[in-house]
Design a protein around this motif. Structure first.
Motif, PDB file in Angstrom:
ATOM      1  N   ARG A 168       0.813  -1.218   0.000  1.00 15.70           N
ATOM      2  CA  ARG A 168       0.000   0.000   0.000  1.00 15.70           C
ATOM      3  C   ARG A 168       0.848   1.269   0.000  1.00 15.70           C
ATOM      4  NH1 ARG A 168      -3.180  -1.150   5.285  1.00 15.70           N
ATOM      5  NH2 ARG A 168      -3.439   1.129   5.194  1.00 15.70           N
ATOM      6  N   LEU A 169       2.119   1.135   0.317  1.00 15.27           N
ATOM      7  CA  LEU A 169       2.999   2.303   0.362  1.00 15.27           C
ATOM      8  C   LEU A 169       3.808   2.478  -0.909  1.00 15.27           C
ATOM      9  CD1 LEU A 169       4.394   2.008   4.003  1.00 15.27           C
ATOM     10  CD2 LEU A 169       2.519   3.437   3.193  1.00 15.27           C
ATOM     11  N   ALA A 170       3.727   1.530  -1.845  1.00 19.68           N
ATOM     12  CA  ALA A 170       4.521   1.620  -3.075  1.00 19.68           C
ATOM     13  C   ALA A 170       4.073   2.809  -3.913  1.00 19.68           C
ATOM     14  CB  ALA A 170       4.388   0.335  -3.888  1.00 19.68           C
ATOM     15  N   ALA A 171       5.038   3.561  -4.435  1.00 18.78           N
ATOM     16  CA  ALA A 171       4.770   4.723  -5.286  1.00 18.78           C
ATOM     17  C   ALA A 171       3.866   5.735  -4.584  1.00 18.78           C
ATOM     18  CB  ALA A 171       4.161   4.303  -6.613  1.00 18.78           C
ATOM     19  N   VAL A 172       4.146   5.975  -3.320  1.00 13.97           N
ATOM     20  CA  VAL A 172       3.433   6.979  -2.535  1.00 13.97           C
ATOM     21  C   VAL A 172       4.471   7.952  -1.976  1.00 13.97           C
ATOM     22  CG1 VAL A 172       2.053   7.406  -0.466  1.00 13.97           C
ATOM     23  CG2 VAL A 172       1.559   5.409  -1.908  1.00 13.97           C
ATOM     24  N   ARG A 173       4.226   9.235  -2.130  1.00 20.07           N
ATOM     25  CA  ARG A 173       5.161  10.229  -1.585  1.00 20.07           C
ATOM     26  C   ARG A 173       5.053  10.238  -0.071  1.00 20.07           C
ATOM     27  NH1 ARG A 173       5.492  15.577   0.039  1.00 20.07           N
ATOM     28  NH2 ARG A 173       3.232  15.804  -0.055  1.00 20.07           N
ATOM     29  N   LEU A 174       6.178  10.001   0.606  1.00 24.98           N
ATOM     30  CA  LEU A 174       6.227   9.985   2.059  1.00 24.98           C
ATOM     31  C   LEU A 174       7.023  11.209   2.517  1.00 24.98           C
ATOM     32  CD1 LEU A 174       7.143   6.203   2.512  1.00 24.98           C
ATOM     33  CD2 LEU A 174       4.854   7.240   2.385  1.00 24.98           C
ATOM     34  N   PRO A 175       6.356  12.232   3.032  1.00 21.64           N
ATOM     35  CA  PRO A 175       7.060  13.472   3.398  1.00 21.64           C
ATOM     36  C   PRO A 175       8.169  13.222   4.413  1.00 21.64           C
ATOM     37  CG  PRO A 175       4.684  13.789   3.397  1.00 21.64           C
ATOM     38  CD  PRO A 175       4.908  12.324   3.267  1.00 21.64           C
ATOM     39  N   ALA A 176       9.294  13.902   4.222  1.00 14.66           N
ATOM     40  CA  ALA A 176      10.443  13.740   5.127  1.00 14.66           C
ATOM     41  C   ALA A 176      10.919  15.083   5.643  1.00 14.66           C
ATOM     42  CB  ALA A 176      11.570  13.008   4.406  1.00 14.66           C
ATOM     43  N   ARG A 177      10.015  16.040   5.730  1.00 16.04           N
ATOM     44  CA  ARG A 177      10.384  17.368   6.221  1.00 16.04           C
ATOM     45  C   ARG A 177      10.396  17.416   7.742  1.00 16.04           C
ATOM     46  NH1 ARG A 177      10.497  22.194   3.600  1.00 16.04           N
ATOM     47  NH2 ARG A 177       9.471  21.253   1.790  1.00 16.04           N
ATOM     48  N   GLU A 178       9.584  16.561   8.388  1.00 24.61           N
ATOM     49  CA  GLU A 178       9.510  16.566   9.840  1.00 24.61           C
ATOM     50  C   GLU A 178       9.098  15.181  10.328  1.00 24.61           C
ATOM     51  OE1 GLU A 178       6.685  19.602  10.680  1.00 24.61           O
ATOM     52  OE2 GLU A 178       4.969  18.449   9.976  1.00 24.61           O
ATOM     53  N   GLY A 179       9.102  15.003  11.635  1.00 28.84           N
ATOM     54  CA  GLY A 179       8.659  13.746  12.211  1.00 28.84           C
ATOM     55  C   GLY A 179       9.573  12.579  11.883  1.00 28.84           C
ATOM     56  N   ILE A 180       8.989  11.379  11.837  1.00 28.35           N
ATOM     57  CA  ILE A 180       9.779  10.171  11.619  1.00 28.35           C
ATOM     58  C   ILE A 180      10.421  10.169  10.237  1.00 28.35           C
ATOM     59  CG2 ILE A 180       7.811   8.822  10.755  1.00 28.35           C
ATOM     60  CD1 ILE A 180      10.656   7.521  12.999  1.00 28.35           C
ATOM     61  N   GLY A 181       9.777  10.805   9.247  1.00 36.18           N
ATOM     62  CA  GLY A 181      10.373  10.888   7.913  1.00 36.18           C
ATOM     63  C   GLY A 181      11.662  11.682   7.919  1.00 36.18           C
ATOM     64  N   ALA A 182      11.674  12.818   8.606  1.00 39.76           N
ATOM     65  CA  ALA A 182      12.887  13.626   8.712  1.00 39.76           C
ATOM     66  C   ALA A 182      13.956  12.891   9.498  1.00 39.76           C
ATOM     67  CB  ALA A 182      12.564  14.962   9.376  1.00 39.76           C
ATOM     68  N   LEU A 183      13.545  12.186  10.543  1.00 39.54           N
ATOM     69  CA  LEU A 183      14.493  11.432  11.352  1.00 39.54           C
ATOM     70  C   LEU A 183      15.189  10.367  10.511  1.00 39.54           C
ATOM     71  CD1 LEU A 183      15.627  10.801  14.157  1.00 39.54           C
ATOM     72  CD2 LEU A 183      13.655   9.314  14.528  1.00 39.54           C
ATOM     73  N   LEU A 184      14.417   9.625   9.715  1.00 36.89           N
ATOM     74  CA  LEU A 184      15.005   8.582   8.873  1.00 36.89           C
ATOM     75  C   LEU A 184      15.877   9.189   7.782  1.00 36.89           C
ATOM     76  CD1 LEU A 184      15.340   5.701   7.881  1.00 36.89           C
ATOM     77  CD2 LEU A 184      13.130   5.900   6.721  1.00 36.89           C
ATOM     78  N   SER A 185      15.407  10.248   7.153  1.00 33.58           N
ATOM     79  CA  SER A 185      16.175  10.900   6.094  1.00 33.58           C
ATOM     80  C   SER A 185      17.528  11.385   6.616  1.00 33.58           C
ATOM     81  CB  SER A 185      15.377  12.070   5.519  1.00 33.58           C
ATOM     82  OG  SER A 185      16.142  12.810   4.600  1.00 33.58           O
TER      83      SER A 185
END
Length: 330
Positions: free
Chosen positions: A148-165
């Motif tokens: 369900r997450l394939a080819a979906v934009r996952l924001p990485a500006r803040e939160g867990i996305g920023a942490l992983l990035s």
């Protein structure tokens, strides 16, 4: 850590695109690759094997990629890939979805399903991105959930996305200095952060599906990110950090018990490393040493000089001069 680096400019012009394409397909997954710049293809590929995962850093001109059903039948490692654009944009389609991602985004895709995409610069020049490859059974979510997450934009500006990035960028930057034991620990932490990211975007709690130790590692990574963004604040204390994460100061200390330095030592080491980096930066040679020290949380220049010498065996001034000398500067 095992590392492979490939530069197309080391080859004759006529061989550059073909060899880089073959290396990229070998490192990731067989894919049809096309580019308007094939006649003189200037690109790099860096592959890091970090325990059970693989991280790649790529720079290249604009190109198109496509993975077909025929290609999947011929070869399929059965992995998930996480793309992190660093410069330029990635437009990607898979499983009936299409997403466009930029440097503040992340995106999953699967090697077992067809896909096609285009990677292009925004304002000319090359593009740069990272790809993390993970085996199917490495994450706590099911194949159906991850699909369900394939080819979906996952924001990485803040939160867990920023942490992983930020974690991926920093891991790639320091990869050359990692011991095998450190690489194994970072591999485990990377998987925990990936699992937390997936849980977040699947509308579960960030710790869902993770064991107690994994949740500890995710929390510790969140705290490290919090510290990294506030290193210049000399008032940053254990009490402030604990309060910001709704935990006791005592529990904060236990999170860093197995990190050799403890939380205060870890903060000090990060500040010293940032200071040393600035002292060696040719663009900052005109900036006074006390200003650099204060920038990274050392308002007392005498104290900074003492702990810098204790850490690196030389004074800040001598270190700066030695770096300038090595660069051929007066």
């Amino acid at each position: 850590m095992k590392e492979t680096v490939f530069r197309s400019e080391d080859l004759p012009v006529t061989d550059r695109f073909t060899r880089w394409r073959d290396m990229a397909c070998q490192a990731h997954v067989p894919t049809m690759v096309r580019s308007e710049h094939e006649k003189d293809f200037r690109a790099t590929l860096r592959v890091l094997r970090l325990g059970t995962i693989q991280m790649s850093s790529l720079t290249h001109p604009s190109l198109r990629v496509e993975r077909t059903r025929k290609g999947i039948r011929q070869s399929d490692p059965g992995t998930y890939c996480l793309a992190l654009p660093l410069r330029g944009t990635l437009r990607f389609a898979q499983s009936g979805r299409e997403a466009e991602c930029g440097p503040q985004d992340l995106m999953f895709y699967e090697t077992s399903r067809p896909f096609h995409g285009r990677i292009a610069p925004r304002d000319g020049g090359d593009v740069s991105h990272m790809v993390v490859q993970i085996s199917r059974d490495a994450l706590p979510q099911s194949s159906a959930e991850l699909g369900r997450l394939a080819a979906v934009r996952l924001p990485a500006r803040e939160g867990i996305g920023a942490l992983l990035s930020n974690h991926l960028r920093e891991t790639a930057r320091q990869a050359g200095d990692l011991t095998p034991a450190e690489a194994a620990r970072l591999s485990s932490l990377t998987l925990d952060l990936l699992g937390a990211l997936c849980a977040h975007h699947l509308h579960a709690e960030p710790g869902a599906g993770l064991g107690p130790e994994a949740r500890r590692q995710v929390l510790r990574a969140q705290i490290r990110d919090f510290i990294q963004r506030r290193l210049g604040d000399s008032s940053l204390t254990a009490d402030v950090i604990a309060s910001a994460h709704h935990i006791s100061t005592r529990y904060l200390y236990t999170l860093f018990d197995d990190q050799d330095l403890g939380v205060a030592g870890w903060i000090r080491r990060q500040r010293l490393e940032r200071s040393r980096r600035d002292l060696g930066d040719p663009h900052l040679r005109s900036r006074p040493i006390h200003s650099i020290a204060a920038r990274w949380g050392f308002p007392d220049s005498a104290h900074f000089s003492r702990i810098f010498r204790a850490a690196y065996g030389t004074s800040p001034r001598d270190y700066r001069n030695s770096v300038q000398y090595d660069d051929g500067c007066a």
